[in-house]
Design a protein around this motif. Structure first.
Motif, PDB file in Angstrom:
ATOM      1  N   LEU A  10       0.829  -1.209   0.000  1.00 57.73           N
ATOM      2  CA  LEU A  10       0.000   0.000   0.000  1.00 57.73           C
ATOM      3  C   LEU A  10       0.862   1.256   0.000  1.00 57.73           C
ATOM      4  CD1 LEU A  10      -2.790   1.247   0.108  1.00 57.73           C
ATOM      5  CD2 LEU A  10      -2.774   0.979   2.593  1.00 57.73           C
ATOM      6  N   ILE A  11       1.895   1.277   0.849  1.00 58.97           N
ATOM      7  CA  ILE A  11       2.803   2.431   0.892  1.00 58.97           C
ATOM      8  C   ILE A  11       3.485   2.621  -0.461  1.00 58.97           C
ATOM      9  CG2 ILE A  11       4.982   3.261   1.866  1.00 58.97           C
ATOM     10  CD1 ILE A  11       4.127   2.034   4.537  1.00 58.97           C
ATOM     11  N   SER A  12       3.894   1.531  -1.099  1.00 57.63           N
ATOM     12  CA  SER A  12       4.571   1.619  -2.401  1.00 57.63           C
ATOM     13  C   SER A  12       3.646   2.201  -3.460  1.00 57.63           C
ATOM     14  CB  SER A  12       5.065   0.240  -2.831  1.00 57.63           C
ATOM     15  OG  SER A  12       5.982  -0.294  -1.899  1.00 57.63           O
ATOM     16  N   GLY A  13       2.408   1.704  -3.500  1.00 52.87           N
ATOM     17  CA  GLY A  13       1.456   2.186  -4.493  1.00 52.87           C
ATOM     18  C   GLY A  13       1.147   3.662  -4.327  1.00 52.87           C
ATOM     19  N   ILE A  14       0.800   4.048  -3.110  1.00 53.18           N
ATOM     20  CA  ILE A  14       0.459   5.450  -2.862  1.00 53.18           C
ATOM     21  C   ILE A  14       1.702   6.335  -3.001  1.00 53.18           C
ATOM     22  CG2 ILE A  14      -0.410   7.072  -1.149  1.00 53.18           C
ATOM     23  CD1 ILE A  14      -2.250   4.911  -0.105  1.00 53.18           C
ATOM     24  N   GLY A  15       2.868   5.816  -2.601  1.00 54.67           N
ATOM     25  CA  GLY A  15       4.108   6.574  -2.731  1.00 54.67           C
ATOM     26  C   GLY A  15       4.437   6.880  -4.188  1.00 54.67           C
ATOM     27  N   ILE A  16       4.253   5.908  -5.072  1.00 53.40           N
ATOM     28  CA  ILE A  16       4.476   6.130  -6.506  1.00 53.40           C
ATOM     29  C   ILE A  16       3.516   7.191  -7.028  1.00 53.40           C
ATOM     30  CG2 ILE A  16       4.230   5.059  -8.784  1.00 53.40           C
ATOM     31  CD1 ILE A  16       5.281   2.461  -7.474  1.00 53.40           C
ATOM     32  N   SER A  17       2.268   7.136  -6.555  1.00 49.37           N
ATOM     33  CA  SER A  17       1.273   8.122  -6.963  1.00 49.37           C
ATOM     34  C   SER A  17       1.656   9.517  -6.471  1.00 49.37           C
ATOM     35  CB  SER A  17      -0.103   7.732  -6.414  1.00 49.37           C
ATOM     36  OG  SER A  17      -1.088   8.665  -6.776  1.00 49.37           O
ATOM     37  N   TYR A  18       2.143   9.615  -5.223  1.00 51.78           N
ATOM     38  CA  TYR A  18       2.617  10.899  -4.686  1.00 51.78           C
ATOM     39  C   TYR A  18       3.731  11.473  -5.566  1.00 51.78           C
ATOM     40  CZ  TYR A  18       0.274  10.520  -0.103  1.00 51.78           C
ATOM     41  OH  TYR A  18      -0.628  10.460   0.915  1.00 51.78           O
ATOM     42  N   LEU A  19       4.696  10.620  -5.933  1.00 49.36           N
ATOM     43  CA  LEU A  19       5.822  11.072  -6.751  1.00 49.36           C
ATOM     44  C   LEU A  19       5.325  11.588  -8.101  1.00 49.36           C
ATOM     45  CD1 LEU A  19       8.885  11.349  -7.110  1.00 49.36           C
ATOM     46  CD2 LEU A  19       8.919   8.990  -7.980  1.00 49.36           C
ATOM     47  N   GLY A  20       4.414  10.828  -8.712  1.00 50.80           N
ATOM     48  CA  GLY A  20       3.846  11.259  -9.987  1.00 50.80           C
ATOM     49  C   GLY A  20       3.119  12.583  -9.870  1.00 50.80           C
ATOM     50  N   ASN A  21       2.408  12.772  -8.752  1.00 48.82           N
ATOM     51  CA  ASN A  21       1.676  14.026  -8.551  1.00 48.82           C
ATOM     52  C   ASN A  21       2.607  15.226  -8.460  1.00 48.82           C
ATOM     53  OD1 ASN A  21      -0.853  12.862  -8.604  1.00 48.82           O
ATOM     54  ND2 ASN A  21      -0.971  12.587  -6.384  1.00 48.82           N
ATOM     55  N   TRP A  22       3.748  15.065  -7.767  1.00 48.29           N
ATOM     56  CA  TRP A  22       4.691  16.180  -7.636  1.00 48.29           C
ATOM     57  C   TRP A  22       5.374  16.492  -8.969  1.00 48.29           C
ATOM     58  CZ3 TRP A  22       4.777  19.803  -4.224  1.00 48.29           C
ATOM     59  CH2 TRP A  22       4.309  19.564  -2.931  1.00 48.29           C
ATOM     60  N   ILE A  23       5.672  15.443  -9.762  1.00 48.87           N
ATOM     61  CA  ILE A  23       6.237  15.663 -11.098  1.00 48.87           C
ATOM     62  C   ILE A  23       5.223  16.413 -11.963  1.00 48.87           C
ATOM     63  CG2 ILE A  23       6.988  14.499 -13.212  1.00 48.87           C
ATOM     64  CD1 ILE A  23       8.143  12.275 -11.442  1.00 48.87           C
ATOM     65  N   TYR A  24       3.981  15.996 -11.862  1.00 44.57           N
ATOM     66  CA  TYR A  24       2.888  16.564 -12.655  1.00 44.57           C
ATOM     67  C   TYR A  24       2.589  18.005 -12.260  1.00 44.57           C
ATOM     68  CZ  TYR A  24      -2.184  17.324 -13.319  1.00 44.57           C
ATOM     69  OH  TYR A  24      -3.422  17.844 -13.586  1.00 44.57           O
ATOM     70  N   LEU A  25       2.648  18.302 -10.952  1.00 45.58           N
ATOM     71  CA  LEU A  25       2.266  19.625 -10.458  1.00 45.58           C
ATOM     72  C   LEU A  25       3.101  20.727 -11.104  1.00 45.58           C
ATOM     73  CD1 LEU A  25       0.519  21.271  -8.479  1.00 45.58           C
ATOM     74  CD2 LEU A  25       2.330  20.973  -6.779  1.00 45.58           C
ATOM     75  N   ILE A  26       4.408  20.513 -11.166  1.00 48.95           N
ATOM     76  CA  ILE A  26       5.285  21.507 -11.787  1.00 48.95           C
ATOM     77  C   ILE A  26       4.960  21.627 -13.275  1.00 48.95           C
ATOM     78  CG2 ILE A  26       7.684  22.162 -12.221  1.00 48.95           C
ATOM     79  CD1 ILE A  26       6.908  22.076  -9.245  1.00 48.95           C
ATOM     80  N   ALA A  27       4.778  20.480 -13.927  1.00 48.53           N
ATOM     81  CA  ALA A  27       4.569  20.465 -15.376  1.00 48.53           C
ATOM     82  C   ALA A  27       3.252  21.120 -15.777  1.00 48.53           C
ATOM     83  CB  ALA A  27       4.615  19.022 -15.884  1.00 48.53           C
ATOM     84  N   ILE A  28       2.175  20.861 -15.041  1.00 54.15           N
ATOM     85  CA  ILE A  28       0.874  21.413 -15.443  1.00 54.15           C
ATOM     86  C   ILE A  28       0.852  22.928 -15.275  1.00 54.15           C
ATOM     87  CG2 ILE A  28      -0.274  21.131 -13.195  1.00 54.15           C
ATOM     88  CD1 ILE A  28      -1.822  20.502 -16.665  1.00 54.15           C
ATOM     89  N   ASN A  29       1.545  23.433 -14.251  1.00 50.34           N
ATOM     90  CA  ASN A  29       1.626  24.888 -14.085  1.00 50.34           C
ATOM     91  C   ASN A  29       2.345  25.533 -15.266  1.00 50.34           C
ATOM     92  OD1 ASN A  29       0.752  26.079 -11.218  1.00 50.34           O
ATOM     93  ND2 ASN A  29       1.458  23.998 -10.902  1.00 50.34           N
ATOM     94  N   ILE A  30       3.453  24.923 -15.669  1.00 48.50           N
ATOM     95  CA  ILE A  30       4.222  25.460 -16.801  1.00 48.50           C
ATOM     96  C   ILE A  30       3.421  25.322 -18.091  1.00 48.50           C
ATOM     97  CG2 ILE A  30       6.305  25.137 -18.185  1.00 48.50           C
ATOM     98  CD1 ILE A  30       7.755  24.358 -15.612  1.00 48.50           C
ATOM     99  N   SER A  31       2.708  24.204 -18.251  1.00 48.44           N
ATOM    100  CA  SER A  31       1.893  23.987 -19.452  1.00 48.44           C
ATOM    101  C   SER A  31       0.825  25.054 -19.603  1.00 48.44           C
ATOM    102  CB  SER A  31       1.222  22.605 -19.397  1.00 48.44           C
ATOM    103  OG  SER A  31       2.175  21.575 -19.474  1.00 48.44           O
ATOM    104  N   ILE A  32       0.145  25.353 -18.493  1.00 51.35           N
ATOM    105  CA  ILE A  32      -0.916  26.371 -18.541  1.00 51.35           C
ATOM    106  C   ILE A  32      -0.317  27.747 -18.831  1.00 51.35           C
ATOM    107  CG2 ILE A  32      -2.679  27.557 -17.177  1.00 51.35           C
ATOM    108  CD1 ILE A  32      -3.502  24.765 -18.028  1.00 51.35           C
ATOM    109  N   LEU A  33       0.832  28.037 -18.225  1.00 52.03           N
ATOM    110  CA  LEU A  33       1.481  29.323 -18.464  1.00 52.03           C
ATOM    111  C   LEU A  33       1.922  29.447 -19.919  1.00 52.03           C
ATOM    112  CD1 LEU A  33       2.350  31.940 -17.069  1.00 52.03           C
ATOM    113  CD2 LEU A  33       4.556  30.862 -16.587  1.00 52.03           C
TER     114      LEU A  33
END
Length: 410
Positions: A10-33
């Motif tokens: 469970l920790i591994s699954g959610i941890g991978i999702s957390y990592l993906g979310n942080w990678i995505y957060l930076i990218a989506i902000n730049i994409s919108i800008l």
């Protein structure tokens, strides 16, 4: 080690999702800008989640408490993965906003569902250690995600980061699929959802709240201090750039170093979980976190700001682990989804109000003065919580669970 096989999955699954979310957060902000060239359009991203919460959380808890949590979490992550995968193909700002709203609507079900599932999967005596490990995983994702996103964007583009987030949701769904079913009476859970059922569910949450006065008092004090902290987070970039006169690179470095503090805090909190009482995790963690905010907004240069943020990040992991454990031990699993969803809806509304309130006063008065005053109010709530949690007459509460309520509320 066998007892920790499922928790590690469970920790591994959610941890991978957390990592993906942080990678995505930076990218989506730049994409919108890049798409719009508008700072207001980027700011619009930050109100989508609260809107999704307000649209769903008055009824989502009733669904969560009546379905198989493992299957629901798996389904949610598959759908989110598909929707995130579609974002790079959208050429319209409003199309992206709509996709993100739907993603966040599904996401509003995941948090409460995972809380219930964790409560049923993890024995009470292991929850503090588990939540400390989860906090450490989140801190690690917070540290690595933005750095990986920066490297990927520099060498490829933002779309790759978004695709990686989609894949992370699929991987999380796979790990959750491998976990066991924890529902005791699944045929009873599948009750048609009607308006009368929703009203009945709200009454159960109300009855629990009135019966559990100590839990509600602790809950309100903790959330009050935490929500003030969230409001203060909205001003950190402005404070760093306008008051401290630091650069974008300095801000990025402060965030990265804060991630190191959070990661170390998560590791320490996991190691000492069996030795330090839960009440100190909860009360002491949020009190020292609140101290961190006032230290940050009192800082005068890069070094003092960085040290304050490391201090804050370190103790925030204790506060988060303590709160999660306290919540899981105090709220009956049978109504946990309903309680968490209704609470999230109220918190989302208050968070929007506090953030706008702080921003309004920061325009009228000195930003530093307003933030220090807000930090001081947060410290008062945290100090009250610390005082309450260390009362000798209440110590026994932190070693009890909510099992005694479950049959009555079923």
């Amino acid at each position: 080690m066998g007892a920790w096989k499922n928790p590690i999955l469970l920790i591994s699954g959610i941890g991978i999702s957390y990592l993906g979310n942080w990678i995505y957060l930076i990218a989506i902000n730049i994409s919108i800008l890049n798409l719009t060239g508008s700072a207001a359009a980027v700011a619009g991203l930050f109100i989508i989640r609260p809107i999704a919460v307000l649209l769903t959380n008055f009824w989502s808890g009733s669904v969560i408490d009546r379905v198989n949590k493992r299957k629901l979490m798996t389904f949610i992550d598959i759908v989110r993965g598909i929707l995130v995968f579609c974002i790079p193909f959208m050429k319209s700002l409003w199309g992206i906003y709509f996709l993100m709203l739907i993603i966040n609507v599904f996401g509003a079900f995941f948090g409460p569902s995972s809380s219930v599932y964790i409560t049923k999967l993890i024995p009470a005596e292991n929850r503090k250690s588990f939540n400390s490990l989860m906090s450490m995983m989140n801190s690690g994702a917070f540290l690595l995600g933005p750095a990986l996103s920066g490297v990927l964007i520099m060498n490829f583009d933002t779309n790759l980061c978004i695709f990686i987030n989609a894949i992370s949701f699929f991987m999380c769904a796979f790990f959750i699929y491998l976990l066991p079913n924890v529902e005791e009476n699944e045929e009873k859970i599948r009750e048609p959802l009607k308006w009368k059922i929703l009203v009945k569910d709200w009454k159960k949450v109300k009855e629990f709240s009135f019966r559990s006065k100590f839990f509600i008092m602790v809950y309100l004090l903790f959330q009050s201090a935490l929500l003030i902290g969230f409001a203060l987070d909205s001003q950190e970039v402005t404070f760093i750039k306008q008051h401290l006169k630091l650069s974008d690179q300095d801000y990025g470095l402060i965030v990265s170093i804060t991630g190191i503090g959070s990661l170390i805090g998560g590791m320490v909190s996991a190691v000492v979980a069996k030795k330090v009482p839960l009440r100190l995790y909860l009360g002491g963690g949020i009190f020292l976190t609140s101290i961190g905010y006032i230290l940050f907004y009192s800082s005068i240069n890069f070094i003092s700001a960085t040290l304050a943020f490391v201090f804050l990040g370190f103790f925030m992991t204790f506060a988060n682990a303590g709160y999660a454990t306290f919540f899981q031990n105090s709220v009956p699993a049978i109504i946990m989804g309903r309680f968490a969803s209704i609470a999230d809806m109220v918190q989302g509304t208050i968070q929007i109000g506090l953030t706008l309130f702080l921003g309004f006063f920061a325009e009228w008065f000195s930003l530093q003065m307003v933030c220090i005053i807000f930090s001081g109010v947060g410290i008062l709530f945290a100090a009250a919580l610390l005082a309450v949690t260390i009362l000798p007459s209440k110590v026994h509460y932190f070693v009890e669970t909510a099992n005694s309520y479950s049959k009555e509320l079923a």
